[in-house]
Design an enzyme around this catalytic site. Structure first.
Site: not given
Ligand code: DGL
Length: 272
Positions: A10-11, A42-43, A73-75, A152, A184-186
Protein backbone atom coordinates in the site's frame (compact mmCIF):
# COMPACT_ATOMS: atom_id res chain seq x y z
CA UNK A 1 5.49 -23.09 -2.22
CA UNK A 2 2.62 -23.12 0.34
CA UNK A 3 5.15 -22.19 3.05
CA UNK A 4 6.10 -18.92 1.35
CA UNK A 5 4.62 -15.62 2.56
CA UNK A 6 1.83 -13.55 1.03
CA UNK A 7 2.95 -10.05 0.00
CA UNK A 8 0.82 -6.97 0.69
CA UNK A 9 1.51 -3.43 -0.49
CA UNK A 10 0.00 0.00 0.00
CA UNK A 11 1.05 3.62 -0.08
CA UNK A 12 1.00 3.63 3.75
CA UNK A 13 -0.74 2.25 6.82
CA UNK A 14 -4.07 1.79 5.02
CA UNK A 15 -3.04 -1.64 3.78
CA UNK A 16 -2.90 -2.73 7.42
CA UNK A 17 -6.70 -2.83 7.36
CA UNK A 18 -6.29 -5.68 4.87
CA UNK A 19 -3.49 -7.28 6.91
CA UNK A 20 -5.68 -7.14 10.02
CA UNK A 21 -8.30 -9.16 8.23
CA UNK A 22 -5.64 -11.58 6.91
CA UNK A 23 -4.35 -12.16 10.45
CA UNK A 24 -7.92 -12.96 11.49
CA UNK A 25 -9.03 -15.07 8.53
CA UNK A 26 -5.70 -16.69 7.62
CA UNK A 27 -3.78 -17.04 10.89
CA UNK A 28 -1.34 -19.64 9.52
CA UNK A 29 -0.13 -17.55 6.61
CA UNK A 30 3.16 -15.65 6.77
CA UNK A 31 2.84 -12.02 5.77
CA UNK A 32 5.22 -9.44 4.31
CA UNK A 33 3.86 -5.90 4.09
CA UNK A 34 5.35 -2.79 2.55
CA UNK A 35 3.96 0.76 2.73
CA UNK A 36 5.42 3.58 0.66
CA UNK A 37 4.91 6.28 3.31
CA UNK A 38 7.76 8.42 2.01
CA UNK A 39 5.78 9.08 -1.17
CA UNK A 40 2.15 9.04 -0.07
CA UNK A 41 -0.53 10.07 -0.74
CA UNK A 42 -0.83 8.22 -4.02
CA UNK A 43 -4.34 9.59 -4.58
CA UNK A 44 -3.36 12.89 -6.25
CA UNK A 45 -0.52 11.35 -8.32
CA UNK A 46 -0.84 10.57 -12.02
CA UNK A 47 -1.63 6.93 -12.79
CA UNK A 48 1.71 6.45 -14.57
CA UNK A 49 3.61 7.42 -11.42
CA UNK A 50 1.46 5.21 -9.22
CA UNK A 51 2.27 2.36 -11.62
CA UNK A 52 5.99 3.06 -11.34
CA UNK A 53 6.01 3.25 -7.53
CA UNK A 54 3.82 0.17 -7.21
CA UNK A 55 6.12 -1.79 -9.50
CA UNK A 56 9.08 -0.89 -7.27
CA UNK A 57 7.23 -2.29 -4.25
CA UNK A 58 6.35 -5.42 -6.22
CA UNK A 59 10.06 -5.94 -6.98
CA UNK A 60 10.83 -5.62 -3.28
CA UNK A 61 8.18 -8.18 -2.34
CA UNK A 62 9.33 -10.62 -5.03
CA UNK A 63 12.76 -10.61 -3.37
CA UNK A 64 10.95 -11.87 -0.24
CA UNK A 65 9.83 -14.89 -2.26
CA UNK A 66 6.09 -14.27 -1.95
CA UNK A 67 3.61 -16.85 -3.27
CA UNK A 68 0.78 -14.36 -3.86
CA UNK A 69 0.58 -10.58 -4.22
CA UNK A 70 -2.22 -8.52 -2.69
CA UNK A 71 -2.37 -4.93 -3.91
CA UNK A 72 -3.91 -3.61 -0.68
CA UNK A 73 -4.44 -0.16 -2.16
CA UNK A 74 -7.36 0.91 -4.33
CA UNK A 75 -5.40 3.66 -6.06
CA UNK A 76 -2.64 1.22 -7.03
CA UNK A 77 -5.20 -1.41 -8.02
CA UNK A 78 -6.95 1.07 -10.32
CA UNK A 79 -3.69 2.27 -11.86
CA UNK A 80 -1.51 -0.82 -11.93
CA UNK A 81 -3.29 -4.16 -11.43
CA UNK A 82 -3.75 -4.88 -15.13
CA UNK A 83 -0.13 -3.92 -15.87
CA UNK A 84 1.33 -6.03 -13.07
CA UNK A 85 -0.77 -9.19 -13.43
CA UNK A 86 0.62 -10.36 -16.79
CA UNK A 87 4.20 -9.65 -15.66
CA UNK A 88 4.10 -12.05 -12.69
CA UNK A 89 3.81 -15.82 -12.47
CA UNK A 90 2.17 -15.75 -9.01
CA UNK A 91 -1.52 -14.86 -8.44
CA UNK A 92 -2.14 -11.11 -8.08
CA UNK A 93 -5.22 -9.80 -6.26
CA UNK A 94 -6.53 -6.23 -6.17
CA UNK A 95 -9.10 -4.72 -3.82
CA UNK A 96 -11.62 -3.24 -6.27
CA UNK A 97 -13.46 -6.30 -7.57
CA UNK A 98 -13.95 -7.86 -4.11
CA UNK A 99 -15.46 -4.55 -2.91
CA UNK A 100 -17.65 -4.42 -5.99
CA UNK A 101 -19.00 -7.93 -5.44
CA UNK A 102 -19.70 -7.25 -1.76
CA UNK A 103 -21.60 -4.04 -2.56
CA UNK A 104 -23.75 -5.76 -5.19
CA UNK A 105 -24.57 -8.45 -2.66
CA UNK A 106 -25.35 -5.91 0.08
CA UNK A 107 -27.57 -3.37 -1.69
CA UNK A 108 -31.33 -3.78 -1.53
CA UNK A 109 -32.31 -0.68 -3.53
CA UNK A 110 -29.48 -0.65 -6.14
CA UNK A 111 -28.24 2.74 -4.90
CA UNK A 112 -24.52 2.49 -4.15
CA UNK A 113 -22.11 5.20 -3.03
CA UNK A 114 -18.31 5.07 -3.29
CA UNK A 115 -15.71 7.17 -1.52
CA UNK A 116 -12.13 6.88 -2.69
CA UNK A 117 -8.98 8.86 -3.50
CA UNK A 118 -8.89 11.29 -6.42
CA UNK A 119 -6.97 8.72 -8.49
CA UNK A 120 -9.47 5.91 -7.93
CA UNK A 121 -12.41 8.27 -8.44
CA UNK A 122 -10.95 9.60 -11.67
CA UNK A 123 -10.28 6.08 -12.99
CA UNK A 124 -13.99 5.24 -12.50
CA UNK A 125 -12.77 1.69 -11.80
CA UNK A 126 -15.54 1.00 -9.27
CA UNK A 127 -18.29 2.57 -11.35
CA UNK A 128 -17.27 0.55 -14.42
CA UNK A 129 -16.94 -2.70 -12.46
CA UNK A 130 -20.33 -2.21 -10.78
CA UNK A 131 -22.17 -1.24 -13.95
CA UNK A 132 -20.57 -4.08 -15.91
CA UNK A 133 -22.14 -6.51 -13.43
CA UNK A 134 -25.49 -4.77 -13.06
CA UNK A 135 -26.40 -1.95 -15.45
CA UNK A 136 -29.42 -1.00 -13.32
CA UNK A 137 -27.31 0.18 -10.40
CA UNK A 138 -27.28 3.87 -9.58
CA UNK A 139 -23.72 4.66 -8.52
CA UNK A 140 -22.50 7.87 -6.89
CA UNK A 141 -18.72 8.16 -6.67
CA UNK A 142 -16.89 10.88 -4.73
CA UNK A 143 -13.29 11.59 -3.80
CA UNK A 144 -12.48 12.08 -0.10
CA UNK A 145 -8.97 13.56 -0.30
CA UNK A 146 -8.85 14.74 3.31
CA UNK A 147 -9.26 11.27 4.82
CA UNK A 148 -5.82 9.75 4.11
CA UNK A 149 -3.78 12.55 5.80
CA UNK A 150 -5.99 12.21 8.91
CA UNK A 151 -5.22 8.52 9.13
CA UNK A 152 -1.50 8.82 8.42
CA UNK A 153 -1.11 11.52 11.08
CA UNK A 154 -2.89 9.31 13.66
CA UNK A 155 -5.75 11.84 13.91
CA UNK A 156 -8.50 9.50 12.77
CA UNK A 157 -10.17 9.54 16.16
CA UNK A 158 -10.31 13.28 16.83
CA UNK A 159 -12.93 16.08 16.71
CA UNK A 160 -11.18 17.29 13.53
CA UNK A 161 -11.74 13.89 11.89
CA UNK A 162 -15.39 13.97 12.95
CA UNK A 163 -15.81 17.37 11.29
CA UNK A 164 -14.04 16.33 8.08
CA UNK A 165 -16.10 13.13 7.83
CA UNK A 166 -19.35 15.09 8.24
CA UNK A 167 -18.35 17.73 5.66
CA UNK A 168 -17.14 15.16 3.14
CA UNK A 169 -20.10 12.82 3.42
CA UNK A 170 -22.81 15.51 3.59
CA UNK A 171 -23.74 15.12 -0.13
CA UNK A 172 -24.67 11.47 0.47
CA UNK A 173 -27.38 12.57 2.91
CA UNK A 174 -29.28 13.97 -0.09
CA UNK A 175 -29.22 10.55 -1.80
CA UNK A 176 -30.97 7.23 -1.34
CA UNK A 177 -27.82 5.09 -1.09
CA UNK A 178 -28.16 2.06 1.18
CA UNK A 179 -24.56 0.89 0.64
CA UNK A 180 -21.28 2.81 0.74
CA UNK A 181 -18.01 1.31 -0.51
CA UNK A 182 -14.98 2.44 1.50
CA UNK A 183 -12.88 2.51 -1.67
CA UNK A 184 -9.56 3.28 -0.01
CA UNK A 185 -7.86 0.94 2.43
CA UNK A 186 -7.16 3.83 4.80
CA UNK A 187 -10.86 4.57 5.34
CA UNK A 188 -11.80 1.65 7.64
CA UNK A 189 -9.84 3.43 10.37
CA UNK A 190 -12.47 6.18 10.11
CA UNK A 191 -15.29 3.65 10.09
CA UNK A 192 -16.71 4.50 13.55
CA UNK A 193 -17.04 8.17 12.54
CA UNK A 194 -18.48 7.30 9.12
CA UNK A 195 -20.94 4.91 10.76
CA UNK A 196 -21.96 7.53 13.34
CA UNK A 197 -22.52 10.17 10.65
CA UNK A 198 -24.43 8.06 8.13
CA UNK A 199 -26.37 5.93 10.62
CA UNK A 200 -27.30 2.26 10.48
CA UNK A 201 -29.36 2.42 7.28
CA UNK A 202 -26.24 2.63 5.09
CA UNK A 203 -24.15 -0.56 4.92
CA UNK A 204 -20.42 0.07 4.83
CA UNK A 205 -18.30 -2.13 2.56
CA UNK A 206 -14.66 -2.56 3.50
CA UNK A 207 -13.11 -3.55 0.19
CA UNK A 208 -9.87 -4.69 1.82
CA UNK A 209 -11.58 -7.05 4.25
CA UNK A 210 -13.63 -8.50 1.40
CA UNK A 211 -10.40 -9.07 -0.51
CA UNK A 212 -9.05 -11.42 2.15
CA UNK A 213 -12.02 -13.75 1.65
CA UNK A 214 -11.08 -13.94 -2.03
CA UNK A 215 -7.41 -14.48 -1.15
CA UNK A 216 -8.54 -17.44 0.94
CA UNK A 217 -10.46 -18.92 -2.01
CA UNK A 218 -7.50 -18.41 -4.36
CA UNK A 219 -5.03 -20.00 -1.92
CA UNK A 220 -7.15 -23.14 -1.96
CA UNK A 221 -7.74 -23.02 -5.70
CA UNK A 222 -4.00 -22.82 -6.45
CA UNK A 223 -3.05 -25.26 -3.65
CA UNK A 224 -1.10 -22.50 -1.95
CA UNK A 225 -2.70 -22.50 1.52
CA UNK A 226 -0.23 -23.08 4.36
CA UNK A 227 -1.65 -26.09 6.15
CA UNK A 228 1.14 -26.30 8.73
CA UNK A 229 -0.84 -25.26 11.77
CA UNK A 230 1.90 -26.19 14.27
CA UNK A 231 4.35 -23.44 13.34
CA UNK A 232 3.56 -19.84 14.45
CA UNK A 233 3.03 -17.57 11.43
CA UNK A 234 5.31 -14.57 10.92
CA UNK A 235 4.55 -10.98 9.92
CA UNK A 236 7.21 -8.60 8.59
CA UNK A 237 6.57 -4.91 8.00
CA UNK A 238 8.51 -2.45 5.88
CA UNK A 239 8.04 1.25 5.22
CA UNK A 240 9.89 3.71 3.04
CA UNK A 241 9.68 6.45 5.73
CA UNK A 242 10.94 6.66 9.31
CA UNK A 243 9.06 3.83 11.03
CA UNK A 244 7.90 5.57 14.25
CA UNK A 245 4.44 6.58 13.04
CA UNK A 246 3.96 3.25 11.25
CA UNK A 247 4.82 1.38 14.45
CA UNK A 248 2.47 3.53 16.52
CA UNK A 249 -0.55 3.18 14.24
CA UNK A 250 0.25 -0.42 13.27
CA UNK A 251 0.68 -1.72 16.80
CA UNK A 252 -2.59 -0.10 17.92
CA UNK A 253 -4.56 -1.18 14.87
CA UNK A 254 -3.26 -4.75 14.77
CA UNK A 255 -2.99 -5.15 18.53
CA UNK A 256 0.70 -6.15 18.23
CA UNK A 257 2.83 -4.61 20.97
CA UNK A 258 6.04 -5.75 19.34
CA UNK A 259 5.40 -4.37 15.85
CA UNK A 260 8.56 -2.81 14.46
CA UNK A 261 8.69 -1.89 10.79
CA UNK A 262 12.02 -1.69 8.99
CA UNK A 263 12.78 1.28 6.79
CA UNK A 264 13.70 0.48 3.19
CA UNK A 265 14.64 2.66 0.26
CA UNK A 266 13.04 1.93 -3.07
CA UNK A 267 14.27 3.30 -6.31
CA UNK A 268 14.18 2.40 -9.93
CA UNK A 269 17.80 1.40 -10.27
CA UNK A 270 17.98 -1.02 -7.33
CA UNK A 271 14.76 -2.84 -8.07
CA UNK A 272 14.60 -3.29 -11.80
N1 DGL B 1 -4.71 3.34 0.69
C1 DGL B 1 -4.76 3.76 -0.63
C2 DGL B 1 -6.00 3.34 -1.37
O1 DGL B 1 -6.60 2.34 -1.02
C3 DGL B 1 -4.32 5.11 -1.07
C4 DGL B 1 -4.05 6.22 -0.15
C5 DGL B 1 -3.22 7.31 -0.81
O2 DGL B 1 -1.99 7.16 -0.76
O3 DGL B 1 -3.76 8.26 -1.37
O4 DGL B 1 -6.37 3.94 -2.35
Amino acid sequence: MANQPIGFLDSGVGGLTVVKEALRQLPHEDIVFIGDQARLPYGPRPASQVQEFTWQMVQFLLQKDIKMLVIACNTATAAALEVIKPRLTIPVVGVILPGTRAAIKATRNNQIGIISTEGTDKSQAYVKALKARNARLNVISMAAPKFVPLVESNEFNTPLAKKVVAETLAPFKQTEIDTLILGCTHYPLLRPLIRAYLGDKVQLIDSGAETVSEVSVLLDYFNLANLNTERPATAEFYTTAAPEMFDLIGSQWLGMDDLHAQQVHLNKESHE
